[in-house]
Design an enzyme around this catalytic site. Sequence first.
Site: not given
Length: 328
Positions: A67, A71, A74, A111, A142, A202, A274
Amino acid sequence: MSLAAHDPSTLSALSRVRHDWTRAEIAALFALPFPELLFRAQSIHRQYFDPSEVQISTLLSIKTGGCPEDCAYCPQSARYQTGVGAEKLMARDDVLAEARAAKTAGASRFCMGAAWRSPKDRDLAQVCEMVASVKALGLETCATLGMLTAAQAHALKRAGLDYYNHNLDTSPEFYGEIITTRVYQDRLETLEHVRDAGIHVCCGGIVGMGESRTDRVGMIAALASLPAHPESVPINLLMRVAGTPLADQPPLDPLEFVRTIAVARITMPQSVVRLSAGREDMSEETQALCFLAGANSIFYGPKLLTTANPERDCDRALMEKLGLSPMQ
């Protein structure tokens, strides 16, 4: 705050769905004595949900690593040396095999996560095929694929997508300390596209990244002031991964994490909250307090994208101990 909060009429007023929570009100909730906070959260939880039921989801990384975002939490960022390599998008049949296994293990929602800043249209077409196939198995679907255009959100809706995950991560003020490759407004625009397409939202955040309680207040305020509360609110505890900028971040006090769950429950009473990433590092007692504070969803299975999660047998044993059952 006064014990008048225990009065049924007062609790009824507290459980009213609101979108005008002030930061001062949310900070006051965080500051309540712990037993009072949990009493309020559990009382409100019972008005909207069966307290003995937990929604079970399984999360699969359908496109791992590489990616371009930065972040700080991550392990899939191409900017950090975490041992997670870039992989291609999984084949539809392989995803379907994982979905069938998840359903057999008790999951009701499947998901699919891809490490993209935003999906290319050709990749989205393949994901749409996966969504339609997983939906045909009788599972809720999801996806979390990064930023979406309005057209992409509508394409996912046509494929049968039920939920789209796109977290705000933290408060608007602390956000720039964690991510510089996109701004807060980018996240809000994707949420708007998802909502406009008729897909359930979500959306939650991550705590334990070095933010202050004021930032946790700000994150909850941002979520609770969305035009419609997210149907699902994942509260993640930072997974400290070697090679990321937050690898050496001191752990968050477990009771502060429980407080965050409770405040999310009070301010977003109709949302499924969650208990998400970080459970591998939580004691059974901490997880039990989270359920008492109003958490009623978990990710089930040994992996969350690329990080560890409790084994299914451990989760089954804990749920049995606590008298919890999967939400139908």
